[in-house]
Design a protein around this motif. Sequence first.
Motif, short mmCIF file in Angstrom:
data_model
loop_
_atom_site.label_atom_id
_atom_site.label_comp_id
_atom_site.label_asym_id
_atom_site.label_seq_id
_atom_site.Cartn_x
_atom_site.Cartn_y
_atom_site.Cartn_z
N ILE A 106 0.84 -1.21 0.00
CA ILE A 106 0.00 0.00 0.00
C ILE A 106 0.87 1.26 0.00
CG2 ILE A 106 -1.79 1.28 1.24
CD1 ILE A 106 -2.67 -1.38 -0.08
N ILE A 107 1.94 1.24 0.80
CA ILE A 107 2.85 2.40 0.81
C ILE A 107 3.45 2.63 -0.58
CG2 ILE A 107 5.09 3.21 1.67
CD1 ILE A 107 2.91 3.57 3.68
N ALA A 108 3.88 1.54 -1.23
CA ALA A 108 4.48 1.66 -2.57
C ALA A 108 3.47 2.24 -3.56
CB ALA A 108 4.97 0.29 -3.04
N ILE A 109 2.24 1.77 -3.51
CA ILE A 109 1.22 2.23 -4.46
C ILE A 109 0.84 3.69 -4.19
CG2 ILE A 109 -1.19 1.94 -5.17
CD1 ILE A 109 -0.79 -1.08 -4.81
N THR A 110 0.71 4.06 -2.92
CA THR A 110 0.35 5.45 -2.61
C THR A 110 1.47 6.42 -3.02
OG1 THR A 110 1.11 5.06 -0.34
CG2 THR A 110 -1.25 4.94 -0.73
N LEU A 133 1.26 6.72 -6.72
CA LEU A 133 0.10 7.53 -7.10
C LEU A 133 0.38 9.01 -6.85
CD1 LEU A 133 -2.74 6.79 -8.17
CD2 LEU A 133 -3.58 6.98 -5.82
N TYR A 134 1.03 9.31 -5.72
CA TYR A 134 1.38 10.70 -5.40
C TYR A 134 2.33 11.26 -6.46
CZ TYR A 134 3.47 14.61 -2.86
OH TYR A 134 3.92 15.86 -2.51
N MET A 170 1.08 14.94 -16.75
CA MET A 170 -0.17 14.25 -17.07
C MET A 170 -1.10 14.18 -15.87
SD MET A 170 -0.84 10.48 -18.72
CE MET A 170 -0.36 11.03 -20.35
N GLY A 171 -0.53 13.87 -14.71
CA GLY A 171 -1.35 13.80 -13.49
C GLY A 171 -1.95 15.15 -13.14
N THR A 172 -1.16 16.19 -13.31
CA THR A 172 -1.67 17.55 -13.05
C THR A 172 -2.79 17.89 -14.02
OG1 THR A 172 0.53 18.21 -12.30
CG2 THR A 172 -1.01 19.97 -12.84
N ALA A 173 -2.63 17.50 -15.29
CA ALA A 173 -3.68 17.74 -16.28
C ALA A 173 -4.96 16.98 -15.91
CB ALA A 173 -3.20 17.31 -17.66
N VAL A 197 -4.28 14.07 1.39
CA VAL A 197 -5.57 13.54 0.95
C VAL A 197 -5.47 12.03 0.66
CG1 VAL A 197 -7.28 13.61 -0.90
CG2 VAL A 197 -6.38 15.73 0.03
N ILE A 198 -4.37 11.63 0.00
CA ILE A 198 -4.17 10.20 -0.28
C ILE A 198 -4.00 9.43 1.03
CG2 ILE A 198 -2.55 8.55 -1.29
CD1 ILE A 198 -2.07 10.56 -3.54
N ALA A 199 -3.19 9.98 1.93
CA ALA A 199 -2.99 9.31 3.23
C ALA A 199 -4.31 9.23 4.00
CB ALA A 199 -1.96 10.07 4.05
N GLY A 200 -5.13 10.27 3.87
CA GLY A 200 -6.43 10.29 4.56
C GLY A 200 -7.34 9.18 4.07
#
Length: 315
Positions: free
Chosen positions: A157-161, A164-165, A172-175, A253-256
């Motif tokens: 989960i840590i690796a995926i978050t 994702l961050y 691209m993510g910002t767009a 927000v992701i951690a939340g």
Amino acid sequence: MTLLIGSITIGLILSLLALGVFISFRIYNFPDITAEGSITLGAAIAASLIVAGLNPVLATLLAFCGGFIAGSITGILHTRFNINNLLAGILVMTALYSVNLHVMGKSNVPLLSEKSLITYFESVQSVFAPGRETVNLLGWTVPEKDLFVLIFIFMIIIAITVLLYWFFRTDMGTAMRATGNNQQMIRALGVNTKNMVILGIAISNGLIGLSGALLAQYQGFADVQMGIGMVVWGLASVIIGEALITEKNLGFVIAGAVMGSVLFRLLVAIALRWGMNPNDLKLITALFVFIALILPTLMQKINRKNKIAIADYRK
């Protein structure tokens, strides 16, 4: 303590569902019901492939791909065929029920006698502590294999978050995030917002499919009915996470969302521990969501009244 470890493990696994729901509901304001089908699709793909003898790691990655494709179809139906986003999700979710039955070949696929990611994690325990079955944790005796599974799931989960961050901070993510905030503005900058929506919903359902694959391996089975009510579960986790962490920074927000999923699972486990009927689980879930929805507004009203009362007193 065993119940606590199990609840935290399931909460972490379902945090991927929460992250998927966060992307669709919060970033895109897209009420994506596909989640109820894609989590089962991920479980069905992983379980069927593992039973067929495929490596569990590869089966789990293909489960992500299955969810990704399901989300892409929902995005295409909405953006290319101008179908209402809610209806597009319902259409794909309905279709996935039959797809999942075809993938599994039956309504339930057991995994208890198969080698899965969970059995790999458990086998690591025998390497580090051969012959030892339990460990003392804060005065409680817990099975050491359960502890190793929890540690490995936490690391995943840590690796995926983190991934994702990082992704949502790229161009691209910002767009993609800007598309959810203001489509007209980002379109004026030359970004194809339809492609951004399709990609975002695809990633959302890919994460949800991955959650289904891990959940099936942890529970030891995949069932065609396991997706029912999962959208509410994910939404509740996101709302609880937002109540826990009020910071709007992306990382917080992701951690939340992850923390909300774990806390929500613990609340459900406590409710069941207190003797509530398991048949009332969906009712409990709906009740928690209701409380999580009204609590922030209620607290704001109370704080506002307190401030007014203090101001009147000082006069």
